[in-house]
Design an enzyme around this catalytic site. Structure first.
Site, PDB file in Angstrom:
ATOM      1  N   GLY A 253       0.834  -1.194   0.000  1.00 18.67           N
ATOM      2  CA  GLY A 253       0.000   0.000   0.000  1.00 18.67           C
ATOM      3  C   GLY A 253       0.868   1.242   0.000  1.00 18.67           C
ATOM      4  O   GLY A 253       1.978   1.226   0.566  1.00 18.67           O
TER       5      GLY A 253
ATOM      6  N   GLN B 253       2.712  10.058   1.066  1.00 14.75           N
ATOM      7  CA  GLN B 253       4.063   9.516   1.278  1.00 14.75           C
ATOM      8  C   GLN B 253       5.059   9.926   0.193  1.00 14.75           C
ATOM      9  O   GLN B 253       6.261   9.784   0.381  1.00 14.75           O
ATOM     10  CB  GLN B 253       4.013   7.983   1.354  1.00 14.75           C
ATOM     11  CG  GLN B 253       3.283   7.470   2.589  1.00 14.75           C
ATOM     12  CD  GLN B 253       3.155   5.969   2.568  1.00 14.75           C
ATOM     13  OE1 GLN B 253       2.194   5.438   2.036  1.00 14.75           O
ATOM     14  NE2 GLN B 253       4.131   5.272   3.120  1.00 14.75           N
TER      15      GLN B 253
ATOM     16  N   CYS C 127       5.511   0.102   7.294  1.00 13.26           N
ATOM     17  CA  CYS C 127       5.188   1.242   6.432  1.00 13.26           C
ATOM     18  C   CYS C 127       6.431   1.593   5.628  1.00 13.26           C
ATOM     19  O   CYS C 127       7.537   1.631   6.177  1.00 13.26           O
ATOM     20  CB  CYS C 127       4.757   2.433   7.284  1.00 13.26           C
ATOM     21  SG  CYS C 127       4.340   3.900   6.324  1.00 13.26           S
ATOM     22  N   LEU C 128       6.256   1.876   4.348  1.00 15.36           N
ATOM     23  CA  LEU C 128       7.398   2.253   3.515  1.00 15.36           C
ATOM     24  C   LEU C 128       8.043   3.556   3.990  1.00 15.36           C
ATOM     25  O   LEU C 128       9.204   3.797   3.693  1.00 15.36           O
ATOM     26  CB  LEU C 128       6.965   2.371   2.045  1.00 15.36           C
ATOM     27  CG  LEU C 128       6.659   1.025   1.374  1.00 15.36           C
ATOM     28  CD1 LEU C 128       6.033   1.242   0.006  1.00 15.36           C
ATOM     29  CD2 LEU C 128       7.917   0.183   1.264  1.00 15.36           C
TER      30      LEU C 128
ATOM     31  N   HIS D 203      -4.873   1.851   7.262  1.00 19.82           N
ATOM     32  CA  HIS D 203      -3.505   2.385   7.342  1.00 19.82           C
ATOM     33  C   HIS D 203      -3.293   3.480   6.282  1.00 19.82           C
ATOM     34  O   HIS D 203      -2.776   4.553   6.583  1.00 19.82           O
ATOM     35  CB  HIS D 203      -2.523   1.224   7.148  1.00 19.82           C
ATOM     36  CG  HIS D 203      -1.085   1.601   7.107  1.00 19.82           C
ATOM     37  ND1 HIS D 203      -0.169   1.181   8.042  1.00 19.82           N
ATOM     38  CD2 HIS D 203      -0.379   2.354   6.224  1.00 19.82           C
ATOM     39  CE1 HIS D 203       1.021   1.670   7.752  1.00 19.82           C
ATOM     40  NE2 HIS D 203       0.924   2.389   6.637  1.00 19.82           N
ATOM     41  N   GLU D 204      -3.723   3.196   5.040  1.00 19.64           N
ATOM     42  CA  GLU D 204      -3.500   4.162   3.950  1.00 19.64           C
ATOM     43  C   GLU D 204      -4.396   5.392   4.107  1.00 19.64           C
ATOM     44  O   GLU D 204      -3.964   6.506   3.814  1.00 19.64           O
ATOM     45  CB  GLU D 204      -3.713   3.499   2.585  1.00 19.64           C
ATOM     46  CG  GLU D 204      -2.795   2.309   2.286  1.00 19.64           C
ATOM     47  CD  GLU D 204      -1.316   2.570   2.543  1.00 19.64           C
ATOM     48  OE1 GLU D 204      -0.872   3.735   2.416  1.00 19.64           O
ATOM     49  OE2 GLU D 204      -0.606   1.615   2.895  1.00 19.64           O
TER      50      GLU D 204
ATOM     51  N   HIS E  95      -2.863   7.883   6.384  1.00 20.05           N
ATOM     52  CA  HIS E  95      -1.848   8.745   5.758  1.00 20.05           C
ATOM     53  C   HIS E  95      -2.489  10.006   5.177  1.00 20.05           C
ATOM     54  O   HIS E  95      -1.928  11.100   5.278  1.00 20.05           O
ATOM     55  CB  HIS E  95      -1.117   8.007   4.635  1.00 20.05           C
ATOM     56  CG  HIS E  95      -0.003   7.108   5.095  1.00 20.05           C
ATOM     57  ND1 HIS E  95       1.081   7.561   5.808  1.00 20.05           N
ATOM     58  CD2 HIS E  95       0.203   5.783   4.921  1.00 20.05           C
ATOM     59  CE1 HIS E  95       1.909   6.541   6.052  1.00 20.05           C
ATOM     60  NE2 HIS E  95       1.396   5.448   5.531  1.00 20.05           N
TER      61      HIS E  95
HETATM   62  C1  QAP Z   1       0.847  -0.793   4.974  1.00 22.37           C
HETATM   63  O1  QAP Z   1       3.020  -1.187   4.199  1.00 22.37           O
HETATM   64  C2  QAP Z   1       0.532  -2.055   5.741  1.00 22.37           C
HETATM   65  O2  QAP Z   1       9.707  -1.605   6.750  1.00 22.37           O
HETATM   66  C3  QAP Z   1       1.705  -1.005   3.760  1.00 22.37           C
HETATM   67  O3  QAP Z   1      11.711  -2.284   5.105  1.00 22.37           O
HETATM   68  C4  QAP Z   1       1.519  -2.827   6.321  1.00 22.37           C
HETATM   69  O4  QAP Z   1       3.717  -1.909   2.220  1.00 22.37           O
HETATM   70  C5  QAP Z   1      -0.761  -2.432   5.887  1.00 22.37           C
HETATM   71  C6  QAP Z   1       7.778  -2.255   3.721  1.00 22.37           C
HETATM   72  C7  QAP Z   1       1.201  -3.980   7.016  1.00 22.37           C
HETATM   73  C8  QAP Z   1      -1.085  -3.589   6.576  1.00 22.37           C
HETATM   74  C9  QAP Z   1      -0.107  -4.365   7.136  1.00 22.37           C
HETATM   75  C10 QAP Z   1       8.099  -1.910   5.017  1.00 22.37           C
HETATM   76  C11 QAP Z   1       8.809  -2.607   2.869  1.00 22.37           C
HETATM   77  C12 QAP Z   1       6.403  -2.213   3.214  1.00 22.37           C
HETATM   78  C13 QAP Z   1       9.408  -1.938   5.469  1.00 22.37           C
HETATM   79  C14 QAP Z   1       3.991  -1.644   3.371  1.00 22.37           C
HETATM   80  C15 QAP Z   1      10.434  -2.287   4.602  1.00 22.37           C
HETATM   81  C16 QAP Z   1      10.127  -2.627   3.303  1.00 22.37           C
HETATM   82  C17 QAP Z   1       5.345  -1.746   3.928  1.00 22.37           C
HETATM   83 CO    CO Z   2       2.273   3.592   5.502  1.00 16.38          CO
END
Ligand code: QAP
Ligand code: CO
Length: 167
Positions: free
Chosen positions: A46, A51, A91-92, A133-134, A137
């Protein structure tokens, strides 16, 4: 298409509140394509326009294994929520940090698609977490904001240390 740079927590621009999209034009279509490319490349499930420092109500989500179920939500609103679930989120914008957050177990979200059609999507499990989550943001909120002050301070210290090592 282009890969966009992702803001890192605690960048103050992550706190900006996004404004609604008034017209779905080529600029918005390009933004969705660039968000999707940036999300897939990361890889992530997401990404919100906030972001990448664009403060419009646009998010992309794809929780599929094959990365072929892109969901682009424009001007999304949660119209129904029910129950409680706890999920370990990342989270990215907060790389390398994961922690449990309590959210609604089921949500219904209304949004515009790229054809300017009003759509509705009901979700549970991971997709429900990702939608919440999104949408956070777009309100200037990061998942870290749901954690205790102590945890937030530890995360800021850890990310600052990481930034010094990579610099
Ligand atoms: C949000 O998050 C989310 O730390 C999206 O080193 C996350 O795509 C919603 C990511 C979990 C529900 C459950 C994070 C990639 C990606 C990092 C992501 C990383 C590399 C996070
Ligand atoms: Co995020």
């Amino acid at each position: 298409m282009a890969l966009l740079p992702i803001l890192r927590f605690p960048d103050a621009r992550l706190k900006k509140v996004a404004t609604p999209v008034e017209k779905i034009d080529d600029g918005i279509r390009r933004l969705v394509a660039d968000l999707a490319e940036t999300m897939y490349e990361a890889p992530g499930i997401g990404l919100a326009a906030t972001q990448v420092d664009v403060h419009k109500q646009v998010v992309v989500i794809d929780i599929s294994e094959e990365k072929n179920q892109l969901l682009a939500l424009i001007n999304p609103r949660i119209t129904h929520r029910d129950g409680v679930q706890v999920y370990e989120e990342g989270c990215l914008s907060v790389p390398g940090i994961y922690d449990k957050v309590e959210r609604a177990a089921e949500v219904t979200v209304e949004y515009l698609d790229l054809e300017n059609q009003i759509r509705s999507c009901s979700a549970d499990g991971l997709l429900a977490v990702c939608i919440q989550h999104e949408l956070d943001h777009l309100q200037g909120k990061v998942f870290v904001d749901h954690l205790s002050q102590l945890k937030q301070m530890r995360i800021k210290n850890k990310l600052a240390k990481q930034a010094r090592i990579t610099a």
